[in-house]
Enzyme design. Structure first.
Site, PDB file in Angstrom:
ATOM      1  N   CYS A 111       0.835  -1.205   0.000  1.00 29.84           N
ATOM      2  CA  CYS A 111       0.000   0.000   0.000  1.00 29.84           C
ATOM      3  C   CYS A 111       0.870   1.255   0.000  1.00 29.84           C
ATOM      4  CB  CYS A 111      -0.931  -0.014   1.213  1.00 29.84           C
ATOM      5  SG  CYS A 111      -2.036   1.404   1.276  1.00 29.84           S
ATOM      6  N   CYS A 208      -4.546  -2.504   6.146  1.00 24.82           N
ATOM      7  CA  CYS A 208      -4.368  -1.149   5.637  1.00 24.82           C
ATOM      8  C   CYS A 208      -5.555  -0.706   4.770  1.00 24.82           C
ATOM      9  CB  CYS A 208      -3.081  -1.101   4.814  1.00 24.82           C
ATOM     10  SG  CYS A 208      -2.666   0.505   4.161  1.00 24.82           S
TER      11      CYS A 208
END
Length: 370
Positions: A111, A208
């Site tokens: 991410c 996330c």
């Protein structure tokens, strides 16, 4: 037109990025807050595994509301951007593929590489004609002889360099980490003193940008259950059934659903072809989970150069102690040797350090039991 330097700040609605906005404005920057939405429960068929079923989609709206409140309080403009497709294509598809292979990936590292320091920066450059960016990570950047070094932050308990190990030199250029010299307790104190309503907001947990989930149930949204045997690796006896080996992690000793077994077991091996999950009892866990060497794949040197000194410190998990070791690159194989360590897990990352500098990281391909 303002003559102050313009900076785009990634804002999440949490206390860290909110205090960043205050600190940057105090330093004379024209701060633009940009909130990312990277997940949509309905678009992504996120049905199973929610901790609170009444709160499936509203976290995004709550967080953006907090961002807007901070923006109003500090007098900065805030915007929202959607990277849902980018996150799915660049991060989540890989996560599902790796779990399907029986290994345990780290979505947070992907991410950072592809979304926060990829799509975000590209969008911010084009949208706001800006070339300076900030994030609320606990990390530090030092420029030495025109090279950017990613370093440990003051708050080593909160340090997030582990999650930044796959960044490139170009990605950390033009980046500021305003919290680099602050402890988390100091950040909350600043937020309270300046009257931010989120000064005591609970930290985000879970995956996330997705949030907290009952993970083995959540994965069933994307990987069909496939029942198989759970076998005690010592006795060779079948002691239970599992719904799919992809739902378990090497070293896991909780939520194993082993029925009436009173013995504490640890996941120690997966046979993907035969769909067998092997476990070991506590007295044998060192034999089947202790390693002192592993091979890495796709290693990223942040500074592009390989150090001459091969003595390093290794972190296999965020907040884990730094472990002394050495690296070797022979016949295109990247090998780490280290002191005896439990549950080094294929698919996860090994991140290397020298002194307080993060050198980079790579994916654990396989381990060598002691």
């Amino acid at each position: 037109m303002s003559d102050k330097p313009k900076i785009v700040l990634g804002m999440s609605g949490g206390v860290d990025s909110s205090v960043c906005a205050y600190l940057l404005k105090k330093q004379g920057y024209e701060v633009i807050g940009l909130f990312m939405q990277n997940w949509d429960t309905y678009v992504n068929n996120d049905v199973l595994g929610h901790v609170n079923n009444q709160d499936k989609q509203c976290n995004v709206y709550k967080d953006f509301k907090d961002v807007k409140n901070v923006g109003k309080k500090l007098g900065i403009k805030v915007y929202k951007v959607d990277f849902i497709k980018d996150y799915w294509d660049e991060v989540f598809k890989y996560v599902v593929e790796e779990y399907s292979k029986g290994v345990t990936p780290n979505p947070d590292i992907l991410c950072n590489k592809y979304i926060k320091f990829g799509s975000f920066i590209k969008y911010a450059k084009e949208k706001f004609n800006c070339n300076l960016f900030a994030f609320g990570h606990y990390a530090k950047i030092k420029k030495i002889r025109n090279v950017n070094h990613l370093c440990l932050s003051k708050d080593e308990n909160k340090d997030q360099t582990y999650f930044l190990c796959w960044l490139k030199q170009e990605q950390i250029d033009h980046i500021l980490f305003p919290l680099q010299n602050l402890l988390k307790s100091e950040v909350r104190k600043i937020a309270l003193e300046i009257g931010l309503s989120n000064h005591n907001k609970k930290e985000s947990t879970g995956i996330c940008f997705i949030g907290e989930r009952k993970f083995n149930i959540f994965l069933k949204n994307y990987i069909k259950p496939k029942q198989g045997n759970v076998i005690d690796i010592v006795s060779k006896k079948i002691i239970a059934k599992h719904d799919g080996i992809m739902y378990y992690t090497i070293g896991q000793n909780k939520n194993l659903d082993l029925g009436g077994n009173n013995e504490k077991y640890y996941v120690c091996k997966k046979d993907v072809k035969l769909n067998i999950l092997y476990v070991t009892d506590k007295k044998n866990k060192d034999k089947y989970l202790m390693s002192n060497k592993c091979e890495l794949n796709k290693f990223n040197w942040i500074n592009k150069t390989i150090p001459k000194d091969n003595k390093i410190f290794i972190r296999f998990r965020h907040r884990q102690e730094l472990i002394s070791g050495i690296f070797e690159i022979k016949n295109k194989k990247f090998i780490l040797s280290y002191k005896d360590t439990l549950s080094v897990t294929p698919g996860q990352f090994a991140v290397l350090y020298q002194k307080n500098i993060c050198l980079g990281g790579g994916i654990i391909k396989k381990t060598f039991l002691k």
